[in-house]
Design an enzyme around this catalytic site. Structure first.
Site, mmCIF file in Angstrom:
data_model
loop_
_atom_site.group_PDB
_atom_site.id
_atom_site.type_symbol
_atom_site.label_atom_id
_atom_site.label_comp_id
_atom_site.label_asym_id
_atom_site.label_seq_id
_atom_site.Cartn_x
_atom_site.Cartn_y
_atom_site.Cartn_z
ATOM 1 N N CYS A 1 0.799 -1.223 0.000
ATOM 2 C CA CYS A 1 0.000 0.000 0.000
ATOM 3 C C CYS A 1 0.834 1.278 0.000
ATOM 4 O O CYS A 1 2.042 1.248 -0.121
ATOM 5 C CB CYS A 1 -1.010 -0.048 1.138
ATOM 6 N N LYS B 1 2.390 4.040 1.404
ATOM 7 C CA LYS B 1 3.723 4.510 1.790
ATOM 8 C C LYS B 1 4.705 3.366 1.989
ATOM 9 O O LYS B 1 5.897 3.601 2.200
ATOM 10 C CB LYS B 1 3.637 5.329 3.100
ATOM 11 N N GLU C 1 -3.434 14.076 2.997
ATOM 12 C CA GLU C 1 -4.186 13.919 1.758
ATOM 13 C C GLU C 1 -5.545 14.594 1.895
ATOM 14 O O GLU C 1 -6.165 14.547 2.960
ATOM 15 C CB GLU C 1 -4.384 12.439 1.428
ATOM 16 N N SER D 1 -5.051 11.993 -2.300
ATOM 17 C CA SER D 1 -5.122 10.547 -2.439
ATOM 18 C C SER D 1 -5.073 10.194 -3.916
ATOM 19 O O SER D 1 -5.483 10.973 -4.784
ATOM 20 C CB SER D 1 -6.431 10.040 -1.832
#
Length: 625
Positions: free
Chosen positions: A122, A124, A496, A522
Site C-alpha cells: 500500500c 507509503k 491527503e 489521495s
C-alpha cells in the site's frame, strides 16, 4: 569480488556468539556461507492490502530456501491511508515512509543481510521500501501483495436493476450526498472493498507497484495480478528464485548490474515516469519518485516530469479517472508490459535498460506484452487471471480466468499512441507566483473543459476547516478552494485531501470548483485538484498570502497557476502577516502535534523535492545552537 556481507556474522572464531544465536533461529551449520536474504514483510491486520501477507512471505521464504539462500523474515509497519483519512491519523501517513525506510535499513544492516525481498503493497510501504533499497544498494526484488477486486453493486432504479463496478471512493462521495439514503450508502459501503489487496483503482498503491515494475525492480505482473488469484503465487516463488540468482551474480561474479543503483538510473526514472504519465497515476507517485531520486543521487526533478508530461500521451484511464475501468481491467488488457510496449513502439521509453529479472526493457516488452508477436505462452496465461467475485481476505483463494483478453488498442482499456485519450499525459506540473517551485495535477482526472479555470479564492487554514466549510455550504460554484498549512512542515506530514474533494463531488461541486493545496491528494482523487504547491505556506510560499476573494487563474495547457494580485500588494501582505503572527503559521488552528511529528517536520523538505528527509537541517541547527 565482494564478500558476502553476512560473513561478518557467520565466519570467524570471534563470531561464535552470533552464530549461536542464528542457530537458535533454525540456521544450520551448512547454511553458513549461503546468502542471507532479508524478507521485509509488511503484514498487518489493519490494512486490507496487507492482511494476507503472512502466508505470502512464507512462499517467498520457501523459494529463497529452494534456490540456495537463507531467508530471514521481519516486519515493517503499514499505515492504511483510507482508515487514517479525515482525522489526525493522516498526519502520520507520509512520515511513515521514512520510518519504513529506516526500519528496513536498520534490520538489514544490523544483521548483515546479503540481499532483500520487499513484500509491500500500500501507499507509503512500497515507497518506503524503495528508499531503503536504494540506500542499501544490495540485490533487491520487489513483490507486492496485489490489487483488490473492484466492488460490484446492484443499483435499484424503479423496476430496473443494473450492476456497476465501484471502489472505496464511491461511499466517500455518497456520504456527502443528501440524496443518498442510509440504506443506499450502506449497500455501497458493504460492496466497495470485497477482497484483500490494494484499493482497486489507479490509486497510489497500485500506481507505485506498477512503477516498481517499470523501473526494473519487480517482476512482470507485479502491479496488476489480483491479490486473491492463484497466479500471484508464481510471482512470489519467482521473486525468491530471482533474488538468490541476483545475489550470486553480484557476490560470485562481481556483476553490479543487478544492484538497485545500477537499475534505477536517470533513464529508468524517466521510463517509470513515462509509464506514470501514460496511465494517469496518482500525484503521490511524483512525490515518491522525487524522494527516491534524491535517495539514489539521481538528477531527476519536476522539470523532467514536466517535459515528459508534454511528450507522453495518456493511454489509459482507470478509476478514479474513469468509471469504466479498474486495475483488473488493466490486467486483462496486458498490464504494465502492454503499456510499456505501446510506449516502446513510439520511442517514448529507453528499451536498453537492465531489469532485475535479467532482461532488458526491450526484452521484457517483447516477451510479456500480449500484443508482441513473440509473447511468451506464460504471459498470455498470466493475463487471463480474473476476479473471482467472492469476498475473501486470503491470498491464492481463487483461480477464475477471463474467457478472452482485451487487445483493443483503439477503444479498449489500454490504447495505442495513435488512439490516445489525450496527446498530453495524465499528470502535469504547473508553475506561477502561487507555486514558483511547482504544483501538480492529475489531468487524466480533469474534464478538458476545466483545463482553464478562474475564480475567487475561498481560503481555509486546515483540511478540517475546509471539510466543515464544504459540508456547511460555505463553498459555492466557481470558487477556488485553497487549503494551506498542510505541507510537509506545516501539517506536519502533508495530509491527503480526499475528504474535501469527495465532499465537493458529493455536493455536486466537483465539476464547478477547483481546489489548491500545499498538501497532497489521495490516488483516489479526481477533478481540478492541484496539490504540492511549493514553497508551502509554512516555508513562506505565496499560498500563505491568499485572501478570500482573490482571483486565481489555472491554465493547464500552458502549465500555469497565477494569483491575480500585484506583487507590491503581496509584499505588503507578507509584512503584515509577519508582524501579526511573527512567522508563517495558521491562524487559530488547534491541532495537537506529537514529538514524533515535530521531529519529522524538522527534517522534511519541500514537496518539489519529494518531501525527502534532509538531516542537515537538524545538524545545522545543532551546530549553531
Amino acid at each position: 569480488m565482494p564478500a558476502l556481507r553476512s560473513r561478518t556474522v557467520t565466519h570467524g572464531r570471534n563470531m561464535a556468539g552470533a552464530r549461536a544465536l542464528l542457530r537458535a533461529t533454525g540456521v544450520a551449520r551448512e547454511d553458513f556461507g549461503k546468502p542471507i536474504v532479508a524478507v521485509a514483510n509488511s503484514y498487518t491486520q489493519f490494512v486490507p492490502g496487507h492482511v494476507h501477507l503472512r502466508e505470502v512471505a512464507d512462499v517467498v521464504a520457501d523459494a529463497v530456501r529452494a534456490a540456495g539462500g537463507v531467508p530471514r523474515e521481519f516486519n515493517t509497519i503499514a499505515v492504511d491511508d483510507g482508515i487514517a483519512m479525515g482525522h489526525g491519523g493522516m498526519l502520520y501517513s507520509l512520515p511513515s515512509r521514512e520510518l519504513i525506510a529506516d526500519a528496513v535499513e536498520y534490520m538489514v544492516n544490523a544483521h548483515c543481510a546479503d540481499a532483500l525481498v520487499c513484500v509491500s503493497n500500500c501507499d507509503k510501504i512500497t515507497p518506503g521500501m524503495l528508499l531503503a533499497a536504494l540506500r542499501l544498494n544490495i540485490p533487491t526484488v520487489f513483490v507486492s501483495g496485489g490489487p483488490m477486486e473492484a466492488g460490484k453493486v446492484t443499483v435499484v432504479n424503479g423496476t430496473a436493476t443494473t450492476v456497476r463496478k465501484l471502489d472505496l471512493i464511491n461511499p466517500m462521495i455518497a456520504s456527502a450526498d443528501e440524496n443518498v439514503s442510509e440504506q443506499e450508502l450502506n449497500a455501497l459501503e458493504e460492496a466497495a472493498c470485497p477482497t484483500c489487496g490494494s484499493c482497486s483503482g489507479m490509486f497510489t498503491a497500485n500506481s507505485m507497484n506498477c512503477l516498481t515494475e517499470a523501473i526494473g525492480l519487480a517482476l512482470p505482473g507485479n502491479g496488476t495480478v489480483l491479490a486473491t488469484h492463484t497466479a500471484r503465487k508464481k510471482l512470489y516463488e519467482e521473486a525468491g528464485r530471482v533474488v538468490v540468482e541476483a545475489a550470486r551474480r553480484y557476490y560470485e561474479k562481481d556483476d553490479e548490474s543487478v544492484l538497485p543503483l545500477s537499475i534505477a538510473t536517470p533513464a529508468a526514472f524517466a521510463n517509470a515516469m513515462a509509464l506514470d504519465v501514460a496511465m494517469g497515476g496518482s500525484t503521490n507517485t511524483i512525490l515518491h519518485l522525487l524522494a527516491a531520486a534524491t535517495e539514489a543521487g539521481v538528477d531527476f526533478g519536476l522539470d523532467d516530469i514536466d517535459a515528459l508530461s508534454r511528450r507522453v500521451p495518456c493511454l489509459c484511464k482507470v478509476a478514479p479517472n474513469s468509471d469504466k475501468y479498474h486495475i483488473e481491467d488493466v490486467h486483462r488488457a496486458g498490464g504494465i508490459p502492454a503499456i510499456m510496449g505501446e510506449l516502446a513502439r513510439a520511442g517514448l521509453v529507453d528499451t536498453s535498460l537492465p531489469m532485475v529479472h535479467g532482461m532488458t526493457v526491450g526484452e521484457y516488452v517483447d516477451a510479456w506484452d500480449i500484443a508482441s508477436p513473440n509473447v511468451r505462452p506464460e504471459a498470455v496465461e498470466l493475463f487471463h487471471a480474473a476476479p473471482g467475485g467472492q469476498r475473501s481476505t486470503e491470498a491464492f483463494s481463487q483461480s477464475t480466468r477471463w474467457d478472452s483478453l482485451d487487445l483493443d488498442r483503439e477503444s479498449g482499456c489500454i490504447r495505442s499512441v495513435k488512439h490516445a485519450y489525450t496527446k498530453d499525459g495524465g499528470l502535469a506540473v504547473l508553475k506561477g507566483n502561487l507555486a514558483p517551485d511547482g504544483a501538480v495535477v492529475k489531468t487524466a482526472g480533469v474534464d478538458e473543459e476545466l483545463w482553464t479555470f478562474s475564480g475567487p479564492a475561498k481560503v481555509f487554514e486546515s483540511q478540517e476547516e475546509a471539510v466543515d466549510g464544504i459540508l456547511n455550504k460555505a463553498v459555492q460554484p466557481g470558487d477556488v478552494v485553497v487549503i494551506r498549512y498542510e505541507g510537509p512542515k506545516g501539517g506536519p506530514g502533508m495530509q491527503e485531501m480526499l475528504y474535501p474533494t469527495s465532499f465537493l463531488k458529493g455536493r455536486g461541486l466537483g465539476k464547478v470548483c477547483a481546489l489548491i493545496t500545499d498538501g497532497r491528494f489521495s490516488g483516489g482523487t479526481s477533478g481540478l485538484s492541484i496539490g504540492h504547491a511549493s514553497p508551502e505556506a509554512a516555508a513562506g510560499g505565496d499560498i500563505a498570502l491568499v485572501e478570500d476573494g482573490d482571483i486565481i487563474t489555472i491554465d493547464i495547457p500552458n502549465r500555469s497557476i497565477t494569483l491575480e494580485v500585484p506583487e507590491d500588494e503581496l509584499n505588503a501582505r507578507r509584512e503584515r502577516l509577519l508582524k501579526e503572527l511573527g512567522g508563517f503559521r495558521p491562524r487559530n488552528r488547534q491541532r495537537p502535534v506529537s514529538a514524533a511529528l515535530r521531529a519529522y517536520a524538522a527534517m522534511a523538505t519541500s514537496a518539489s523535492t519529494g518531501a525527502a528527509r534532509d538531516v542537515s537541517q537538524v545538524e545545522r541547527t545543532h551546530l549553531h545552537s
